[in-house]
Design a protein around this motif. Structure first.
Motif, PDB file in Angstrom:
ATOM      1  N   LEU A 135       5.560  -0.614   5.204  1.00 55.20           N
ATOM      2  CA  LEU A 135       5.781  -0.947   3.977  1.00 55.20           C
ATOM      3  C   LEU A 135       7.094  -0.541   3.706  1.00 55.20           C
ATOM      4  CD1 LEU A 135       2.547  -0.399   2.050  1.00 55.20           C
ATOM      5  CD2 LEU A 135       3.400  -2.715   2.823  1.00 55.20           C
ATOM      6  N   VAL A 136       7.725   0.622   3.834  1.00 58.27           N
ATOM      7  CA  VAL A 136       9.023   1.181   3.463  1.00 58.27           C
ATOM      8  C   VAL A 136      10.122   0.530   4.313  1.00 58.27           C
ATOM      9  CG1 VAL A 136      10.257   3.421   3.121  1.00 58.27           C
ATOM     10  CG2 VAL A 136       8.002   3.181   2.431  1.00 58.27           C
ATOM     11  N   THR A 137      10.076   0.565   5.669  1.00 56.41           N
ATOM     12  CA  THR A 137      10.869   0.404   6.656  1.00 56.41           C
ATOM     13  C   THR A 137      10.988  -1.092   7.326  1.00 56.41           C
ATOM     14  OG1 THR A 137       9.558   1.129   8.439  1.00 56.41           O
ATOM     15  CG2 THR A 137      10.953   3.006   7.052  1.00 56.41           C
ATOM     16  N   ASN A 138      10.008  -1.920   7.034  1.00 54.22           N
ATOM     17  CA  ASN A 138       9.930  -3.097   7.676  1.00 54.22           C
ATOM     18  C   ASN A 138      11.546  -4.049   7.354  1.00 54.22           C
ATOM     19  OD1 ASN A 138       8.351  -5.194   9.541  1.00 54.22           O
ATOM     20  ND2 ASN A 138       8.794  -6.243   7.667  1.00 54.22           N
TER      21      ASN A 138
ATOM     22  N   PHE B 197       9.762   9.182   7.236  1.00 51.78           N
ATOM     23  CA  PHE B 197       8.351   8.853   6.291  1.00 51.78           C
ATOM     24  C   PHE B 197       7.087   9.119   7.112  1.00 51.78           C
ATOM     25  CE2 PHE B 197      11.666   6.456   3.722  1.00 51.78           C
ATOM     26  CZ  PHE B 197      11.398   7.280   2.458  1.00 51.78           C
ATOM     27  N   TYR B 198       7.207   8.659   8.326  1.00 52.79           N
ATOM     28  CA  TYR B 198       6.038   8.984   8.893  1.00 52.79           C
ATOM     29  C   TYR B 198       5.495  10.410   9.061  1.00 52.79           C
ATOM     30  CZ  TYR B 198       2.428   7.752  12.782  1.00 52.79           C
ATOM     31  OH  TYR B 198       1.279   7.880  13.336  1.00 52.79           O
TER      32      TYR B 198
ATOM     33  N   SER C 264      14.674   6.884   9.142  1.00 53.92           N
ATOM     34  CA  SER C 264      13.674   6.723   7.965  1.00 53.92           C
ATOM     35  C   SER C 264      12.190   6.572   8.312  1.00 53.92           C
ATOM     36  CB  SER C 264      14.228   5.599   7.164  1.00 53.92           C
ATOM     37  OG  SER C 264      14.202   4.399   7.718  1.00 53.92           O
TER      38      SER C 264
ATOM     39  N   LEU D 177       1.762   3.092   5.517  1.00 52.69           N
ATOM     40  CA  LEU D 177       3.016   3.309   4.434  1.00 52.69           C
ATOM     41  C   LEU D 177       4.262   3.229   4.942  1.00 52.69           C
ATOM     42  CD1 LEU D 177       1.139   6.292   2.368  1.00 52.69           C
ATOM     43  CD2 LEU D 177       1.426   3.926   1.656  1.00 52.69           C
ATOM     44  N   THR D 178       4.525   3.722   6.245  1.00 53.21           N
ATOM     45  CA  THR D 178       6.100   3.646   6.761  1.00 53.21           C
ATOM     46  C   THR D 178       6.174   2.325   6.821  1.00 53.21           C
ATOM     47  OG1 THR D 178       5.222   5.972   7.498  1.00 53.21           O
ATOM     48  CG2 THR D 178       7.159   4.542   8.694  1.00 53.21           C
TER      49      THR D 178
END
Length: 278
Positions: free
Chosen positions: A116-119, A77-78, A73, A113-114
């Motif tokens: 924020l989504v994947t942490n 996303f990156y 992911s 942004l990546t």
């Protein structure tokens, strides 16, 4: 209304979803192949052995599923966000040169942004990798014991999902530096050396080594903050304790296995990604 509609269509037209799929494929495949090296980096007391506490970490790690989820992911996303920002800056003209500054800016924005989504996925992965002791002993000390990714996810709201987010934000500079170097190396070969950029694996490896050498300490801080066995009040507390008990060496603990893992990893990711998108 018409102008607003055209503007929305124009913005969404910069999203190229083949980059999302290519990134997911590259991240997932490379992670499955190289997962044992990641265990060496995290599980064998590399980043998370804190001399002040003397904790022991098990060598067997159950984090392969969240590792694949996280890597797939994250890369998906990156690359999606990175290509969006590049296309938006170029306004569809791929011949427009971005230069180092704009390459770094696009990579940094994609990295934020990546993250924020994947942490939350990386918190799951790290905590699964760092479980040790049997379940009863673990629960008796007030800790959470997770049997797998689905079990960890169901209990996710019971604990902090943002562990390591601050050093992760600093780590955005890692990706920005890496992809700026990668893109500029390709541009140099195209424009000045008049040679085809068929040395993508070399570019990927060199750019990763440069970025890793410059930003590695954030990896240690993020892993320790995500480890449920450590009790840090925040990022600054983690920095102070690491310096107090381990000095500068503590911030670079696990660097050798990290480089051993990420160098072939980035080569595989970029190879698969480029094959999917060319």
């Amino acid at each position: 209304m018409k102008n607003s509609s055209k503007k929305n269509i124009s913005v969404f037209s910069h999203f190229k979803y083949e980059h999302l799929l290519a990134g997911i494929s590259g991240g997932a495949i490379s992670t499955l192949i190289l997962h044992p090296l990641d265990l060496m980096k995290i599980s064998k007391r590399w980043q998370n052995y804190d001399s002040s506490l003397g904790k022991k970490v098990l060598e067997d790690c159950t984090g392969v599923a969240p590792n694949v989820w996280g890597s797939g992911s994250a890369w998906g996303f990156y690359f999606l966000f990175l290509q969006f920002y590049k296309n938006w800056i170029q306004q569809g003209d791929t011949r427009y040169p971005l230069g180092p500054y704009l390459h770094m800016l696009a990579a940094a924005e994609a990295g934020v942004l990546t993250l924020l989504v994947t942490n939350p996925i990386w918190v799951v992965k790290t905590r699964l990798c760092l479980q040790y002791g049997n379940e009863d002993a673990y629960l008796s000390k007030g800790g959470q014991f997770y049997k797998g990714m689905s079990d960890r996810s169901s209990k996710f709201t019971e604990t902090k999902a943002s562990g390591g987010f601050v050093p992760g934000m600093f780590g955005v500079t890692h990706g920005a530096l890496q992809f700026m170097t990668y893109e500029e190396m390709k541009a140099f070969y195209n424009q000045y050396r008049k040679l085809p950029h068929d040395n993508k694996l070399v570019f990927a490896a060199v750019s990763k080594l440069i970025a890793a050498a410059a930003t590695y300490p954030y990896q240690v801080l993020r892993a320790r903050l995500q480890d449920q066995h450590h009790d840090y009040s925040g990022t600054w507390d983690c920095i102070k304790k690491t310096w107090k008990y381990e000095r500068m060496r503590g911030f670079y603990k696990g660097l050798a296995p990290y480089l051993l893992h990420v160098t072939p990893n980035i080569c595989l990711v970029m190879l698969i990604y480029e094959k999917f998108t060319t």
